[in-house]
Design a protein around this motif. Structure first.
Motif, PDB file in Angstrom:
ATOM      1  N   PRO A 241      18.499  43.907  30.674  1.00  0.00           N
ATOM      2  CA  PRO A 241      19.774  44.277  30.571  1.00  0.00           C
ATOM      3  C   PRO A 241      20.871  43.194  30.232  1.00  0.00           C
ATOM      4  CG  PRO A 241      18.951  45.260  32.471  1.00  0.00           C
ATOM      5  CD  PRO A 241      17.937  44.280  31.788  1.00  0.00           C
ATOM      6  N   PHE A 242      20.708  42.052  30.519  1.00  0.00           N
ATOM      7  CA  PHE A 242      21.686  40.970  30.204  1.00  0.00           C
ATOM      8  C   PHE A 242      21.237  40.474  28.724  1.00  0.00           C
ATOM      9  CE2 PHE A 242      18.203  38.817  32.843  1.00  0.00           C
ATOM     10  CZ  PHE A 242      17.593  37.918  32.035  1.00  0.00           C
ATOM     11  N   THR A 244      21.838  40.543  25.562  1.00  0.00           N
ATOM     12  CA  THR A 244      22.973  41.082  24.461  1.00  0.00           C
ATOM     13  C   THR A 244      22.230  40.923  23.277  1.00  0.00           C
ATOM     14  OG1 THR A 244      24.245  39.070  24.541  1.00  0.00           O
ATOM     15  CG2 THR A 244      24.638  40.805  26.118  1.00  0.00           C
ATOM     16  N   LYS A 245      22.947  41.198  22.171  1.00  0.00           N
ATOM     17  CA  LYS A 245      22.661  41.030  20.607  1.00  0.00           C
ATOM     18  C   LYS A 245      22.934  39.551  20.459  1.00  0.00           C
ATOM     19  CE  LYS A 245      22.838  42.201  15.986  1.00  0.00           C
ATOM     20  NZ  LYS A 245      22.847  40.671  15.832  1.00  0.00           N
ATOM     21  N   GLU A 246      23.651  39.220  20.793  1.00  0.00           N
ATOM     22  CA  GLU A 246      24.283  37.719  20.860  1.00  0.00           C
ATOM     23  C   GLU A 246      23.297  36.932  21.240  1.00  0.00           C
ATOM     24  OE1 GLU A 246      28.471  35.087  21.148  1.00  0.00           O
ATOM     25  OE2 GLU A 246      27.795  36.521  22.775  1.00  0.00           O
ATOM     26  N   PHE A 247      22.811  37.182  22.470  1.00  0.00           N
ATOM     27  CA  PHE A 247      21.931  36.286  23.244  1.00  0.00           C
ATOM     28  C   PHE A 247      20.471  36.209  22.529  1.00  0.00           C
ATOM     29  CE2 PHE A 247      18.721  35.535  26.816  1.00  0.00           C
ATOM     30  CZ  PHE A 247      19.107  33.764  26.702  1.00  0.00           C
ATOM     31  N   LYS A 280      17.809  31.915  30.864  1.00  0.00           N
ATOM     32  CA  LYS A 280      19.153  31.819  30.533  1.00  0.00           C
ATOM     33  C   LYS A 280      20.076  31.019  31.130  1.00  0.00           C
ATOM     34  CE  LYS A 280      22.876  35.278  29.071  1.00  0.00           C
ATOM     35  NZ  LYS A 280      23.987  35.353  30.031  1.00  0.00           N
ATOM     36  N   ASP A 283      24.997  30.508  28.539  1.00  0.00           N
ATOM     37  CA  ASP A 283      24.784  31.612  27.607  1.00  0.00           C
ATOM     38  C   ASP A 283      23.635  31.213  26.686  1.00  0.00           C
ATOM     39  OD1 ASP A 283      26.784  33.200  28.352  1.00  0.00           O
ATOM     40  OD2 ASP A 283      28.395  31.901  27.403  1.00  0.00           O
TER      41      ASP A 283
END
Length: 423
Positions: A241-242, A244-247, A280, A283
């Motif tokens: 879930p954590f 994200t597309k950016e990550f 992670k 970020d």
């Protein structure tokens, strides 16, 4: 195609389950396999590092493709063994050659690779019995917790995270001087502790191009709340879930691309899975470790989400045409919960009858340490069965897995009731 899968765990049952769904799969064999693979393939009683017996089976059953599940045969050079033998060199092998398998076979090799190719990871130094005193001094320069890693393969148990400096020094001595992990700890890597949340990234490569599979997060500790001893894995969820597309873009650009390009630059031939253990931190992704095969139990949540024909993917990898394949992923979440023998990961009993498997309708039971004996399924290992479910969310999927587990029983059965708790 006739396909041989090497291994006997939940990962290999999941491979067999997925491969059996393909109309390109003519004959399916698993060596040595388990009770789960026996129901959908032909089990062959051959050890994963018995290369001569594997060769005989490949010739006898006219095998076109070998999928290597665990790390040992890869680190021992099974892919090279095939390439060097004229009678079997035409057979596709999914798994890197021995030189590249050192990414998992040696923690120091992996660290040097990351440093060389500017792949983000924790600062480290490595030590042997000869300079154990320098190791003590290096520990004194770090802040707790202290991370000690046996350089070689230690069946997933060679990493220690300790809060006390004296205990860290004692354990370093135990690993280097007293050979706590045998040959695996003749060299020990000490690295800075990274504080963050972990996840796993899975990459397919044919040596030229790559494709990224769904991320997953597994739960290594035996106890709820991530407490107690490390295990081979007590459960997993996908997607994370954590992430994200950016990550995920950061992972691809900062880790995946430099890794694949680094293998090419270093002339390390690689056809197979790259399993990247990540953390992670803030970020940003940092690499904890590489593995040169799929994870377990992550395979049990990643492959069920794969909609593309797995045989077609493996063919493309063996033929170096992976760039032409489109990877289609199920939007649903998948979760798995591992049922283990009482006492695991320390001493446990085997031979316990497993009942209730026929009552599982909403989940998939992937067999791991289980074998069939006189028509009964009995326990044969520490991690016994992984119960995988789909859901629109990971919490819905995990609920289904726990409901299915209520149908199952074997003596001293244990499982974590909090998989996904930290998400």
């Amino acid at each position: 195609m006739n396909i041989l899968v090497l291994g006997s765990g939940g990962r290999e049952h999941t491979f067999a389950w997925k491969l059996a769904q393909s109309d390109r799969c003519k004959g399916l064999f698993v060596a040595p396999g388990n009770s789960g693979t026996k129901a959908i393939a032909t089990n062959l009683n051959i050890g994963v590092t018995d290369f001569k017996a594997i060769k005989s089976a490949v010739l006898e059953h006219k095998i076109d493709l070998v999928v290597v599940g665990p790390e040992d045969p890869l680190v021992q050079g099974i892919h090279d063994f095939f390439l060097e033998d004229d009678t079997i060199k035409h057979v596709g092998v999914i798994g890197p050659q021995q030189a590249a398998a050192e990414l998992e076979g040696s923690k120091e090799f992996a660290k040097e690779f990351m440093m060389r190719h500017n792949i983000p990871t924790a600062a480290y130094e490595s030590f042997t019995k000869a300079n154990v005193e320098d190791g003590y001094k290096f520990l004194e320069t770090l802040k707790p917790p202290y991370v000690l890693k046996a350089d070689g393969l230690a069946a997933g148990k060679g990493v220690l995270i300790l809060n006390d400096l004296q205990e860290a020094k004692d354990e370093l001595k135990s690993m280097l001087v007293d050979a706590k992990f045998g040959d695996a700890s003749t060299k020990v890597v000490i690295e800075e502790f990274l504080d963050g949340i972990e996840l796993s990234c899975f990459v397919l490569t044919d040596g030229k191009d790559y494709k990224i599979l769904p991320t997953a997060k597994d739960y290594k500790r035996i106890g709820e709340g991530d407490t107690g001893l490390n295990t081979g894995g007590m459960g997993a969820v996908s997607p994370v879930p954590f992430a994200t597309k950016e990550f995920l873009d950061k992972i691809e650009n900062q880790v995946v691309i430099p890794t694949v390009e680094g293998l090419k630059k270093d002339n390390l031939p690689y056809v197979g899975f790259i399993f990247i253990g990540l953390i992670k931190v803030g970020d940003d992704p940092k690499v904890i470790e590489y593995n040169v095969r799929m994870g377990d139990p992550e395979t049990e949540v990643v492959l069920p989400r794969l909609k593309t024909d797995l045989v077609a993917i493996f063919e493309a990898m063996a033929n170096q045409t992976l760039s032409e394949v489109i990877i289609d992923i199920d939007e649903r979440a998948a979760t798995t919960v591992m049922l283990v023998s009482g006492g695991y990961p320390e001493a446990y009993e085997k031979g316990k009858e497993i009942t209730g498997l026929e009552n599982i309708t909403d989940s998939i039971a992937f067999h791991a340490g289980a074998v069939e004996n006189d028509g009964k399924v009995i326990t044969s290992g520490g991690r016994v069965i992984a119960i995988t479910s789909y859901g629109n969310t990971y919490s819905e999927a995990i609920k289904k897995s726990y409901q299915s587990i209520e149908n199952l029983h074997f003596d001293k059965m244990y499982y974590r009731k909090d998989i996904g708790f930290d998400l």
